[in-house]
Design an enzyme around this catalytic site. Structure first.
Site, PDB file in Angstrom:
ATOM      1  N   SER A   1     -35.903 -49.923 -36.482  1.00 50.62           N
ATOM      2  CA  SER A   1     -34.571 -49.665 -35.471  1.00 50.62           C
ATOM      3  C   SER A   1     -32.823 -50.343 -34.947  1.00 50.62           C
ATOM      4  O   SER A   1     -32.611 -51.013 -36.301  1.00 50.62           O
ATOM      5  CB  SER A   1     -36.003 -50.946 -34.112  1.00 50.62           C
TER       6      SER A   1
HETATM    7  N1  SAH Z   1     -39.351 -53.331 -36.373  1.00 44.75           N
HETATM    8  C1  SAH Z   1     -39.781 -52.337 -37.484  1.00 44.75           C
HETATM    9  C2  SAH Z   1     -39.741 -50.914 -36.444  1.00 44.75           C
HETATM   10  C3  SAH Z   1     -40.969 -49.431 -37.173  1.00 44.75           C
HETATM   11  S1  SAH Z   1     -40.899 -48.005 -36.510  1.00 44.75           S
HETATM   12  C4  SAH Z   1     -38.905 -51.538 -38.368  1.00 44.75           C
HETATM   13  O1  SAH Z   1     -36.939 -51.785 -37.388  1.00 44.75           O
HETATM   14  O2  SAH Z   1     -38.389 -50.962 -38.857  1.00 44.75           O
HETATM   15  C5  SAH Z   1     -42.560 -48.502 -35.976  1.00 44.75           C
HETATM   16  C6  SAH Z   1     -43.654 -48.636 -36.818  1.00 44.75           C
HETATM   17  O3  SAH Z   1     -45.150 -49.138 -36.437  1.00 44.75           O
HETATM   18  C7  SAH Z   1     -44.001 -47.424 -37.696  1.00 44.75           C
HETATM   19  O4  SAH Z   1     -43.412 -47.990 -39.006  1.00 44.75           O
HETATM   20  C8  SAH Z   1     -44.843 -47.077 -37.725  1.00 44.75           C
HETATM   21  O5  SAH Z   1     -45.947 -46.891 -38.111  1.00 44.75           O
HETATM   22  C9  SAH Z   1     -45.993 -48.268 -36.903  1.00 44.75           C
HETATM   23  N2  SAH Z   1     -46.705 -47.967 -36.483  1.00 44.75           N
HETATM   24  C10 SAH Z   1     -47.017 -47.051 -35.188  1.00 44.75           C
HETATM   25  N3  SAH Z   1     -48.199 -47.823 -34.798  1.00 44.75           N
HETATM   26  C11 SAH Z   1     -49.003 -48.129 -35.634  1.00 44.75           C
HETATM   27  C12 SAH Z   1     -50.101 -49.315 -35.470  1.00 44.75           C
HETATM   28  N4  SAH Z   1     -51.527 -48.652 -34.594  1.00 44.75           N
HETATM   29  N5  SAH Z   1     -50.580 -49.690 -36.461  1.00 44.75           N
HETATM   30  C13 SAH Z   1     -49.694 -50.756 -37.057  1.00 44.75           C
HETATM   31  N6  SAH Z   1     -48.800 -50.067 -37.025  1.00 44.75           N
HETATM   32  C14 SAH Z   1     -47.936 -48.978 -36.588  1.00 44.75           C
END
Ligand code: SAH
Length: 217
Positions: free
Chosen positions: A67
């Site tokens: 993000s």
């Molecule tokens: N704060 C993180 C956000 C990554 S994007 C960063 O900045 O790196 C959001 C993440 O949520 C993705 O990696 C995606 O694979 C994960 N995600 C989506 N659905 C999910 C679920 N049900 N359980 C765990 N992770 C999930």
């Protein structure tokens, strides 16, 4: 020494990013300090490392993104951390916010659906000797009941609706921050547990990848 020069360059970049976040309205000094110290470049792929200290979302593979720093800073500010908290993060992604949380809270539990991302985040956190984090790979949309209660639950992907099923994993005075909505429109929502009564506040518009899973899309 070359290595030292590179490290110092990143130190200045981090300070500049932290200052940029302050100018954008982030007032929580602990959050600004965390951005000035946690090395974001270690959490992004080589190919985009040169942009690690820009206030921008970047691709991390598997169709996911790290993000924008301003977004992490807002979520962390809304979490109102004083260092004592037990935190659940759903969607570890790159692990960068996980590392920020590790410096701002007491214990962090973080779960990621894509096993390769969970592995990579785990390795980076280990290399940085961040030890107050427990990671898991799997569907985190149902929370982490075995590790509850949490003072803070942060969801880094957009849920179809406010996750009422997670309320009983939230400690008294706990707060839950989650983007809610589909690909077209999302709102950032904060839920406050005030002694068993749950107050839902809408904070801002949001734009996140979808939460995929049993309680997701
Ligand atoms: N704060 C993180 C956000 C990554 S994007 C960063 O900045 O790196 C959001 C993440 O949520 C993705 O990696 C995606 O694979 C994960 N995600 C989506 N659905 C999910 C679920 N049900 N359980 C765990 N992770 C999930």
């Amino acid at each position: 020494m070359v290595v030292r020069a590179v490290t110092e360059t990143y130190v200045r970049d981090r300070q500049r990013l932290s200052e940029e976040l302050r100018v954008l309205g982030i007032t929580d000094l602990a959050v600004l300090h965390a951005f000035a110290t946690v090395p974001r470049h270690r959490f992004v792929p080589e190919a985009v490392r040169g942009r690690a200290y820009q206030n921008a979302a970047l691709p991390i593979g598997f169709g996911q993104t790290i993000s924008r720093p301003a977004v992490h800073a807002l979520h962390l500010s809304l979490s109102d951390l004083d260092g004592s908290e037990r935190v659940l993060e759903i969607g570890t992604g790159s692990g960068f916010q996980t590392a920020l949380l590790a410096t701002l809270a007491d214990r962090v539990f973080s779960i990621e659906r894509v096993p390769e991302l969970a592995d990579r985040a785990g390795r980076t956190l280990q290399e940085l000797e961040i030890r107050n984090v427990t990671l898991a790979a799997g569907d985190g949309s149902g929370g982490w009941p075995e590790a509850a209660l949490f003072d803070v639950i942060l969801i880094g992907a957009a849920a179809p609706e406010p996750p009422v099923h997670l309320y009983d994993q939230l400690a008294a005075d706990g707060r839950l921050v989650v983007p809610v909505g589909g690909a077209e429109s999302q709102e950032l929502v904060r839920v406050l547990n005030r002694g068993g009564s749950f107050h839902v506040e809408t904070i801002d518009r949001a734009r996140f990848v979808p939460l995929v899973g049993e309680h997701g899309w």
